[in-house]
Design an enzyme around this catalytic site. Sequence first.
Site, PDB file in Angstrom:
ATOM      1  N   LYS A   1       5.945  -6.619  43.513  1.00  0.00           N
ATOM      2  CA  LYS A   1       6.372  -6.797  42.102  1.00  0.00           C
ATOM      3  C   LYS A   1       5.456  -5.792  41.266  1.00  0.00           C
ATOM      4  CE  LYS A   1       9.675  -9.487  43.348  1.00  0.00           C
ATOM      5  NZ  LYS A   1      10.108 -10.840  43.750  1.00  0.00           N
TER       6      LYS A   1
HETATM    7  C1  PLP Z   1      10.534 -12.060  43.816  1.00  0.00           C
HETATM    8  C2  PLP Z   1      11.529 -12.742  43.483  1.00  0.00           C
HETATM    9  C3  PLP Z   1      11.637 -14.204  43.142  1.00  0.00           C
HETATM   10  C4  PLP Z   1      10.510 -15.285  43.764  1.00  0.00           C
HETATM   11  O1  PLP Z   1       9.199 -14.805  43.589  1.00  0.00           O
HETATM   12  P1  PLP Z   1       8.167 -15.541  44.673  1.00  0.00           P
HETATM   13  O2  PLP Z   1       6.957 -15.060  43.692  1.00  0.00           O
HETATM   14  O3  PLP Z   1       8.150 -14.648  45.935  1.00  0.00           O
HETATM   15  O4  PLP Z   1       8.271 -17.023  44.758  1.00  0.00           O
HETATM   16  C5  PLP Z   1      12.625 -15.080  42.562  1.00  0.00           C
HETATM   17  N1  PLP Z   1      13.501 -13.886  42.041  1.00  0.00           N
HETATM   18  C6  PLP Z   1      13.758 -12.902  42.182  1.00  0.00           C
HETATM   19  C7  PLP Z   1      14.935 -12.290  41.511  1.00  0.00           C
HETATM   20  C8  PLP Z   1      12.579 -12.275  42.909  1.00  0.00           C
HETATM   21  O5  PLP Z   1      12.831 -11.070  43.026  1.00  0.00           O
END
Ligand code: PLP
Length: 383
Positions: free
Chosen positions: A184
Amino acid sequence: MTSAPLPYGRQSIDDDDVAAVVEVLRSDWLTTGPAVPAFEQALARTTGAKEAVAVSNGTAALHAAMHVLDVGPGDEVITPTLTFAASANCAVYQGARPVFADVDPATLLLDPASVARLLTPRTKAVVAVDYAGQPCDYEALRRVLAGRDVALVADAAHALGASDRGVPVGRLADLSTFSFHPVKHITTAEGGALVTDDPELARRARVFRNHGITTDHRQRESAGTWTYDMVTLGYNYRLSDLQCALGRSQLNKLPGWLTRRRALARLYDERLREVAGVRPLVTRAGVEHAYHLYVVRLDDPTARDAVMTALRERGIGVNLHYRPVHLHPYYRERFATREGQCPVAEAAWTRLISLPMFPGLTDEAVARVVDSLRAALGAGAPG
Ligand SMILES: *Cc1c(COP(=O)(O)O)cnc(C)c1O
């Protein structure tokens, strides 16, 4: 073929980040310490929201959002099907029913008309997803929800730093959630946050991340007390001081990384114009895209798997975002979801490929990705 394999996304860590974590390691507080509110304040500044609550991952942030909105058994939560499973799972954690909405064919963002068709008296919340890093049309979603007691949540895991007509993601919905997984925009290894302008929702989220207990260890220490109240069933969803220090250091670099992601997207846009059989997604007018992902769509719905395999063989880490959630076995079995429910998403996902996109990606690598994509598409065509 000697070039190093390219991932589809990866973190950028420099000496500042390492120093920030080491400083906490040598301090008194490894968790529930001062680095947590410092990170939260920095996040609130970045997103323009009044309150930010750091939690252990993006999924925990979504779960906390459902809890503070009192989502429970008998409730329905509408979410787009073209997303990561966590956007829907959070409703199930709370005993509610996820209801899968379709997406807009041009942007692949949650379609407000689909939401309008799915609203019932049981609808408690809509979890919109800022797919690939582009904010949904929250104005249109609000019009659809007008006069109803339905909360609007942004799963903004893809969209830290994006905005719509100058309004940052974090202020577009009632509550917005982020993830700090390494792919991210910023990372804390694992981590997440929820932001809101509502201090009561933020207060309840802080209790929820700490077992449902109203004070944390440091607050009790400074108050000289050892008793505490557990007032609701919470979880241990805390983010440690090590991680918060890393997150704060990473946030300093977000503006530069966003600039780089946008420049890479323009480069892809330009180069892909000369490649037949593939097109990028449409960006809504007025949107400043955060480009967590750079997603393309193939004209030929049967070519995707062969093209992905060919690219991976050339060391290019392409990925798929996403198989529609309602087509996963769990949802088919548990909630009787079926093919045909979300025709736009079902027609789109078989053509989707996410190309490498991260701040450390070079212009040369973009050229290599596009050349490889052209070759893979050409190889698949008859004659
Ligand atoms: C990455 C992601 C999540 C979850 O995040 P984590 O930190 O991996 O639990 C939720 N929704 C979307 C759309 C994502 O891309």
